[in-house]
Design a protein around this motif. Structure first.
Motif, PDB file in Angstrom:
ATOM      1  N   GLY A 221       5.298  65.168  27.182  1.00  0.00           N
ATOM      2  CA  GLY A 221       6.727  65.399  27.323  1.00  0.00           C
ATOM      3  C   GLY A 221       7.246  64.945  28.676  1.00  0.00           C
ATOM      4  N   VAL A 222       6.488  65.234  29.734  1.00  0.00           N
ATOM      5  CA  VAL A 222       6.900  64.794  31.078  1.00  0.00           C
ATOM      6  C   VAL A 222       6.924  63.271  31.148  1.00  0.00           C
ATOM      7  N   ILE A 223       5.888  62.643  30.634  1.00  0.00           N
ATOM      8  CA  ILE A 223       5.818  61.178  30.665  1.00  0.00           C
ATOM      9  C   ILE A 223       6.970  60.565  29.873  1.00  0.00           C
TER      10      ILE A 223
ATOM     11  N   PRO B  30      12.224  56.963  31.719  1.00  0.00           N
ATOM     12  CA  PRO B  30      13.635  56.539  31.633  1.00  0.00           C
ATOM     13  C   PRO B  30      14.466  56.948  32.838  1.00  0.00           C
ATOM     14  N   LEU B  31      14.155  58.093  33.430  1.00  0.00           N
ATOM     15  CA  LEU B  31      14.897  58.514  34.625  1.00  0.00           C
ATOM     16  C   LEU B  31      14.637  57.577  35.794  1.00  0.00           C
ATOM     17  N   LEU B  32      13.385  57.146  35.951  1.00  0.00           N
ATOM     18  CA  LEU B  32      13.047  56.237  37.045  1.00  0.00           C
ATOM     19  C   LEU B  32      13.650  54.848  36.845  1.00  0.00           C
ATOM     20  N   ASP B  33      13.920  54.502  35.596  1.00  0.00           N
ATOM     21  CA  ASP B  33      14.491  53.194  35.291  1.00  0.00           C
ATOM     22  C   ASP B  33      16.008  53.168  35.415  1.00  0.00           C
TER      23      ASP B  33
ATOM     24  N   ARG C 138       7.901  51.962  39.871  1.00  0.00           N
ATOM     25  CA  ARG C 138       9.300  52.157  39.514  1.00  0.00           C
ATOM     26  C   ARG C 138      10.166  52.703  40.656  1.00  0.00           C
ATOM     27  N   ILE C 139       9.589  53.362  41.645  1.00  0.00           N
ATOM     28  CA  ILE C 139      10.425  53.937  42.701  1.00  0.00           C
ATOM     29  C   ILE C 139      10.880  52.850  43.660  1.00  0.00           C
ATOM     30  N   ASP C 140      11.984  53.134  44.393  1.00  0.00           N
ATOM     31  CA  ASP C 140      12.530  52.151  45.323  1.00  0.00           C
ATOM     32  C   ASP C 140      12.206  52.547  46.758  1.00  0.00           C
ATOM     33  N   ASP C 141      12.764  51.769  47.711  1.00  0.00           N
ATOM     34  CA  ASP C 141      12.445  51.975  49.126  1.00  0.00           C
ATOM     35  C   ASP C 141      12.996  53.272  49.688  1.00  0.00           C
ATOM     36  N   HIS C 142      13.977  53.852  49.030  1.00  0.00           N
ATOM     37  CA  HIS C 142      14.612  55.055  49.565  1.00  0.00           C
ATOM     38  C   HIS C 142      14.150  56.324  48.852  1.00  0.00           C
ATOM     39  N   THR C 143      13.069  56.195  48.107  1.00  0.00           N
ATOM     40  CA  THR C 143      12.549  57.346  47.339  1.00  0.00           C
ATOM     41  C   THR C 143      11.163  57.720  47.842  1.00  0.00           C
TER      42      THR C 143
END
Length: 1021
Positions: free
Chosen positions: A245-247, A252-255, A302-307
């Motif tokens: 469920g977490v996966i 989609p949230l990270l995208d 998937r994460i960016d430089d500010h995360t």
């Protein structure tokens, strides 16, 4: 109806005017006066004896709790973004107290992620071991080694107890774990003190939670409802549902572009569940770790430089896959922090490689809060005791000592501010030496900062923090095994003594108690003299004051026990009867069951089985009775007892561990007193039926006479009707049914009036009626001219006494409706349903005991009646909407007749609501002696002796449960479910024991005295 010719003749002869009769009457009056005086003296002595025994119980409870319960005072203060902890205004523009490094964060908790799950096997062993948990989660270690300026991997040391609930509190508040957080929120597990999640919420961040639903009980209403996905956490056999469920929802949230969230908390449970089910060294564990490795690799991409990405375990697991204790495997979790920008560093070149073992360079879990707060530009929560993790602020190139010193100073200032407020709010109980090292390091840190010697200032702050944490760990986070052992010894000795006195002593209990009190007093004095001396000689184990209590308790109990043995006051041992063995079996098996969390969680089901078993055996015994009346009445009441027990089982409040296989019949939220409108019919049905039920039992012995009709037929019914109207108005107010017609203020005023009127009927009227009423009898006089019996003497009238066969029982039972009415007022409708069944079952029980010749008399000292009453009280504790958890306490009952909290009335109302069933059953114990007891066969001392024996047996059950829960809680102090199951049940057992002891003195013994004098005054006993 009983036609007692002998008593009639005695009454007539007492009216004879001859001198001989006068002298006889005078002699009888003198003997009666002497009996009354002896009766009153016996009551006083036995009350003192019970109070002494209660004091011993309290001392034993105190010693164990002193070493076992970890407590702290929760401060309501909150850190503010604009105000620095030293009181100055913050001048930062990109953060609160320090420039922020990240705009967003993804915080992943892999439950039970042990540190050695994350590093290669060759790092900590000369020869790689073939273990399933090794080398399956390589991404964390490989990234930290290859890119040390982007990732850090450290041992993450949890503070025991390592249960998930306590760890989540520490990870979000930065405080050390305790069981009792004395704060403003008593009604649930929600964290009310300042914490990381609340600071994020106050900063306007959008917070998303995925996974373990424990977060929602800790932080209700904090998470975005559209993106949040909680999952049940209690099915440890399910390895995949929560993780999948977490996966499913995190990717989609990270995208999202742009991101609609600021903070994501993802809590995976598969590793923890695999450990509980199979242990760490199993193929299922390897599979779960490989799955986590794949998921983390996807998240990293998937994460960016500010995360900021944080991966951590909340605790580890032992070789069996369990946790909750303080072994190395249980406390050594892993922490991994990652940034796509090069921000992290080390304070030395040797620290570039992740530690080979958890013994090298560990960080505390309480350090995470201050670290994340500063990185995300938030104020450090007020109660935080952790310090920032150095690697997060050391810088990617050379060590940035200035930044390290500045963030350390912020954390140091906040801890100092907290310490100042805490010391003002509560005496820490520590001597001056505990603060001396802190002051030295604090002075060094401040002086170094002023001279810009940043490295020296940093290390001085680190040393200061070590001193502070050492002090608070000493104060909060250590079990004191010596105190726990002393508590078990005192409770065990008192239980042994109570068993000997209740079940094996012979002779008059009042006479024995007098000698026992004398011996106990001498022993108490001797122990009180020796205890402080031992405390002075052995200060490591206990203080002089503690030695006083310890010595007095042990000395008194041992001296009393020795007296019993030396004066041959003990009956020779004989195997118990069938019913005695059954009572023993119920006590022992239930006590043994408290070693299991499953049995403790489902205790109400076990009690249902015990009571049903007793009902079935009583039915079988009734069918074998000689007299037809006994067979019919015993069989009928046994069947009714079984049906009522089963009917009460439909009333229940489910605890979290029982879900989803349990359906609660009580309200689901604190904003509603009912879970369905039809439940409002219950109080009206109770008002209609319960007085009629009691009346039927009274009429069975022709006892519905005198005060019984006024009290039961009128006052009791009116009181129950007021209770019914109260809960109807309460439901209308909560549901806003009449908000257009009547204001909420008016409804509350009406309810207060109704509640106070009901209490006035229950207490002043009910107790007053009980104290001053005459026996529930009626006398019919038949003149000689009206008689048709030709064999009787024509000159003498015949007296027919109605209620003679149950003069004691019907008189004593007048007390029970008063208690039922008071308790019913404080309970919601389903609770009233249960307490009504409880009162009905008490009447069924005493009839069953009488039909099977199990009522306690001088010749039959059966223990089954008082023990079944104790089981009934425990059973209906659960059926009235309570559980052995702090969260189930119905604190709102304190406001039923009051607008605000008033001491001592508010606590007493909560106690009456919570333990009402046990209180009623304890008060009913003398009925096992009084109900249908024949008059004239045994004198007043024999009657009093039987009542005392019943009370001692009833107390014996609760003392047994208290000792069992105490021993199991101490033995299982490292158990996974300690804080959720074993410790709350221990607290409940201790509280119930003390309350029952007090009720037996104040209600049962005092009530028996009132009844004995009342009946004796009429019948000459």
């Amino acid at each position: 109806m009983v036609d007692n010719a002998d008593h009639s003749r005695q009454a007539e002869s007492s009216q004879d005017g001859s001198p001989a009769a006068s002298r006889s009457s005078a002699g009888l009056d003198e003997r009666t006066r002497q009996k009354v005086v002896a009766f009153k003296v016996s009551h006083v002595l036995l009350s003192v004896f019970f109070l002494w025994l209660t004091a011993v119980h309290i001392v034993g409870i105190f010693f164990f709790a002193k070493g076992f319960l970890l407590a702290r005072l929760v401060l309501d203060n909150k850190s503010e973004c604009a105000v620095l902890p030293d009181g100055q205004l913050s001048k930062e523009t990109t953060g609160c107290w320090h420039p922020k490094c990240f705009d967003r964060a993804v915080i992943i908790i892999i439950d039970a992620l042990r540190y050695d799950f994350t590093i290669p096997s060759e790092r900590f062993m000369h020869e790689p071991l073939q273990k399933h948990y090794l080398d399956n989660l390589p991404v964390l270690h490989e990234t930290a080694v290859a890119r040390p300026e982007h990732a850090i991997l450290l041992p993450f040391i949890a503070d025991p107890p390592t249960s998930t609930l306590q760890r989540l509190k520490g990870l979000t508040t930065g405080t050390l774990p305790t069981f009792i957080d004395i704060g403003s929120n008593f009604a649930g597990t929600a964290i009310e003190e300042d914490n990381l999640v609340s600071q994020l919420k106050d900063a306007g961040k959008t917070i998303v939670h995925l996974g373990d639903d424990t977060w929602h009980s800790l932080f209700p209403g904090y998470f975005d409802p559209n993106m949040t996905r909680p999952y049940d956490s209690f099915n440890v056999w399910d390895l995949h549902t929560v993780d999948n469920g977490v996966i499913e929802h995190i990717m989609p949230l990270l995208d999202q572009t742009p991101a609609g969230w600021d903070i994501i908390f993802g809590h995976f449970l598969g590793v923890d569940h695999a450990g509980h089910r199979y242990g760490p060294d199993h193929a299922a564990m390897a599979e779960k770790l490989r799955q986590m490795n794949e998921v983390l690799e996807q998240i990293i991409k998937r994460i960016d430089d500010h995360t900021l990405l944080v991966i951590m375990g909340d605790h580890g697991m032992d070789t069996k896959g369990d946790h909750g204790g303080e072994s190395d495997d249980e406390v050594e979790a892993a922490l991994w922090m990652y940034s796509k920008r090069p921000l992290f560093g080390r304070t030395s070149k040797d620290a570039l490689m992740p530690p080979a073992t958890a013994k090298e360079r560990p960080v505390g879990q309480i350090d995470l809060v201050s670290t994340l707060s500063i990185l995300l530009g938030l104020p450090i929560p007020f109660n935080n005791l952790g310090r920032p993790i150095a690697e997060a602020f050391a810088g990617p190139r050379s060590v940035d000592w200035k930044t390290l010193a500045r963030v350390e100073y912020l954390a140091q200032s906040q801890i100092a501010r907290y310490q100042e407020h805490y010391a003002r709010s509560r005496d820490l109980g520590l001597d001056e030496e505990a603060y001396q090292g802190q002051r030295t390091h604090l002075r060094r840190s401040t002086d170094a900062s002023k001279s810009h010697q940043w490295e020296e200032a940093y290390y001085a702050s680190v040393e200061w923090h070590k001193e502070v944490i050492t002090m608070y760990r000493k104060l909060w986070a250590n079990f004191n095994l010596a105190d726990m052992l002393f508590g078990v010894i005192i409770s065990g000795l008192s239980l042994t003594f109570l068993l000997l006195f209740a079940r094996f002593s012979k002779g008059d209990k009042a006479i024995i108690a007098t000698s026992l009190l004398r011996s106990a007093g001498l022993g108490t004095a001797a122990g009180a003299a020796v205890g402080p001396v031992l405390g002075a000689l052995l200060p490591t184990y206990f203080s002089a004051l503690a030695g006083l209590g310890l010595g007095a308790s042990i000395g008194g109990v041992v001296a009393a026990g020795i007296w019993l043995y030396q004066n041959r006051a003990m009956k020779p041992f004989r195997f118990p009867s069938f019913w005695g063995f059954l009572a023993f079996l119920f006590c022992v098996t239930q006590s043994a069951g408290f070693a299991s969390n499953s049995y403790t969680i489902h205790e109400d089901t076990i009690l249902l089985f015990f009571l049903t078993t007793f009902g079935i055996l009583s039915l079988m015994s009734s069918l074998r009775q000689t007299y037809q009346a006994d067979r019919i009445l015993g069989s009928y009441q046994s069947v009714l007892f079984i049906l009522l027990t089963r009917l009460a089982s439909f009333s229940r409040l489910c605890r979290e561990e029982q879900m989803p296989g349990c359906r609660s019949s009580f309200y689901a939220s604190t904003n509603s007193s009912i879970s369905a409108p039809w439940q409002l019919l219950i109080p009206y049905s109770v008002a209609l039926l319960l007085p009629e039920i009691i009346k039927a039992f009274y009429r069975g012995t022709a006892s519905y006479a005198g005060s019984a009709g006024f009290w039961i037929g009128f006052c009791f019914r009116v009181g129950l009707s007021l209770v019914a109207v109260y809960w109807t108005v309460d439901a209308a107010d909560n549901g806003e049914w009449w908000k257009e017609q009547i204001s909420s203020t008016t409804l509350k005023t009406i309810n207060l009036t109704l509640a106070r009127c009901a209490l006035a009927i229950a207490l002043p009227v009910g107790i007053g009626t009980f104290l001053w009423a005459k026996p529930c009898i009626d006398i019919s006089v038949v003149d000689a001219a009206d008689r048709t019996d030709e064999t009787a003497a024509p000159s003498r009238p015949q007296l027919t006494i109605f209620g003679y066969a149950n003069a004691f029982g019907s008189r004593y039972f007048l007390l029970i409706p008063a208690l039922v009415l008071a308790v019913a007022l404080l309970l919601p409708p389903m609770g009233q349903f249960s307490i009504t069944i409880c009162a009905w079952q008490i009447l069924c029980l005493v009839d069953m005991l009488d039909s099977n010749a199990l009522t306690i008399t001088s010749t039959s000292q059966s223990s089954i009646g008082p023990i079944i009453l104790a089981l009934l009280g425990s059973y209906h504790f659960f059926k009235t909407g309570h559980q052995a958890t702090l969260a189930s306490i119905q604190w709102s009952s304190a406001f039923v007749p009051l607008r605000t909290i008033r001491y001592p009335w508010s606590p007493l109302l909560v106690i009456l609501n919570t333990f009402g069933a046990q209180i009623i059953c304890a008060a009913a114990v003398p009925l096992t002696v009084f109900w249908k007891r024949p008059l004239g066969k045994v004198g007043v001392r024999g009657l009093w002796n039987d009542v005392v024996n019943a009370c001692l047996t009833h107390a014996l059950y609760y003392a047994t449960i208290q000792v069992a829960t105490t021993m199991w809680a101490g033995h299982l102090r490292r158990h996974l479910m300690l804080y959720r199951v074993f410790m709350p049940r221990y607290l409940m057992a201790c509280g119930v024991l003390v309350i029952v002891d007090v009720v037996l003195v104040v209600s049962a013994l005092a009530g028996a005295r009132v009844v004995g004098l009342s009946v004796g005054e009429v019948f000459g006993y």
